[in-house]
Design a protein around this motif. Structure first.
Motif, PDB file in Angstrom:
ATOM      1  N   VAL A  19       0.614  -1.309  -0.364  1.00 42.45           N
ATOM      2  CA  VAL A  19      -0.115  -0.382   0.173  1.00 42.45           C
ATOM      3  C   VAL A  19       0.421   0.813  -0.138  1.00 42.45           C
ATOM      4  N   ALA A  20       1.618   1.269   1.200  1.00 36.78           N
ATOM      5  CA  ALA A  20       2.716   2.363   0.884  1.00 36.78           C
ATOM      6  C   ALA A  20       3.352   3.088  -0.633  1.00 36.78           C
ATOM      7  N   LEU A  21       4.082   1.335  -0.887  1.00 37.54           N
ATOM      8  CA  LEU A  21       4.685   1.582  -2.747  1.00 37.54           C
ATOM      9  C   LEU A  21       3.624   2.429  -3.776  1.00 37.54           C
ATOM     10  N   THR A  22       2.327   1.905  -3.633  1.00 34.88           N
ATOM     11  CA  THR A  22       1.469   2.154  -4.657  1.00 34.88           C
ATOM     12  C   THR A  22       1.132   3.829  -3.939  1.00 34.88           C
ATOM     13  N   ASP A  57      10.170   0.705 -14.265  1.00 36.49           N
ATOM     14  CA  ASP A  57       9.196   0.471 -14.399  1.00 36.49           C
ATOM     15  C   ASP A  57       9.056  -0.779 -14.067  1.00 36.49           C
ATOM     16  N   ALA A  58       9.344  -1.330 -13.078  1.00 39.01           N
ATOM     17  CA  ALA A  58       8.801  -2.417 -11.577  1.00 39.01           C
ATOM     18  C   ALA A  58       9.013  -2.069 -10.454  1.00 39.01           C
ATOM     19  N   GLU A  59       9.153  -0.909 -10.704  1.00 40.80           N
ATOM     20  CA  GLU A  59       9.016  -0.491  -8.620  1.00 40.80           C
ATOM     21  C   GLU A  59       7.462  -1.146  -8.609  1.00 40.80           C
ATOM     22  N   GLY A  60       7.191  -0.986  -7.340  1.00 43.66           N
ATOM     23  CA  GLY A  60       5.731  -0.778  -6.874  1.00 43.66           C
ATOM     24  C   GLY A  60       5.278  -1.822  -6.341  1.00 43.66           C
ATOM     25  N   ALA A  61       4.078  -2.018  -6.250  1.00 40.33           N
ATOM     26  CA  ALA A  61       3.047  -3.309  -6.260  1.00 40.33           C
ATOM     27  C   ALA A  61       2.578  -3.780  -7.071  1.00 40.33           C
ATOM     28  N   TRP A  62       2.581  -5.315  -6.858  1.00 39.43           N
ATOM     29  CA  TRP A  62       1.702  -5.450  -8.563  1.00 39.43           C
ATOM     30  C   TRP A  62       1.033  -6.969  -7.526  1.00 39.43           C
ATOM     31  N   LEU A  63      -0.390  -6.891  -7.910  1.00 41.37           N
ATOM     32  CA  LEU A  63      -1.024  -8.026  -7.919  1.00 41.37           C
ATOM     33  C   LEU A  63      -1.619  -8.548  -8.976  1.00 41.37           C
TER      34      LEU A  63
END
Length: 163
Positions: A19-22, A57-63
């Motif tokens: 959530v923080a990264l998103t 390009d890939a940083e963050g949260a992915w679901l």
């Protein structure tokens, strides 16, 4: 019971980091997890070939959902990576080179998602091909909150009062 508490705490910690990264990286235009089936467009390309995927390009949260089971992947700006799938929590690094690769270790020894390559990341969707043969197509979650289709953490049983 302590094992269940530790797993629950690990899942909660990863969800908080997701959530923080998103919140830091979302532009509000977000695909829902599981959208897009099993493929994603390449990041960019000339003559139909996929361009190299950069760490940014890939940083963050992915679901996403693979084989009917939820999968989450979080990649930090420093290249730290965490994947949660089924009861497995794996952590390690994302490294740039000719391809963007993930090298993870699962505390329980599982190797389904220990080593893989990110084939495409377009800001909305990310595709990881794991050395085990699995492929995850993941999406950025909505910045407005957590997804509603994630499994819940089981409630702990009540302990009897102590005298």
């Amino acid at each position: 019971m302590q094992k269940l508490v530790r797993k629950g705490a690990a899942v909660a910690a990863v969800l908080v980091s997701a959530v923080a990264l998103t919140a830091c990286g979302s532009n509000g235009e977000v695909a829902k997890p599981g959208d897009g089936g099993g493929s994603a467009a390449p990041s960019a390309g000339a003559s139909g070939s996929a361009a190299r995927v950069a760490l940014a390009d890939a940083e963050g949260a992915w679901l996403g959902v693979t084989d009917g089971k939820p999968v989450t992947l979080t990649i930090s700006k420093g290249g730290q990576a965490v994947v949660i799938s089924e009861a497995h929590v794996c952590q390690g690094t994302a490294k740039e080179g000719d391809t963007l690769t993930l090298a993870l270790t699962c505390k329980d020894g599982n190797t389904d998602r220990a080593s893989g390559t990110i084939g495409s990341a377009d800001g909305k969707q990310l595709v990881v091909t794991w050395d085990s043969g699995k492929t995850d197509t993941l999406a950025k979650p909505a910045a407005s909150g957590l997804p509603t289709n994630m499994p819940s953490i089981p409630a702990l049983p009540s302990l009897p009062p102590q005298s």
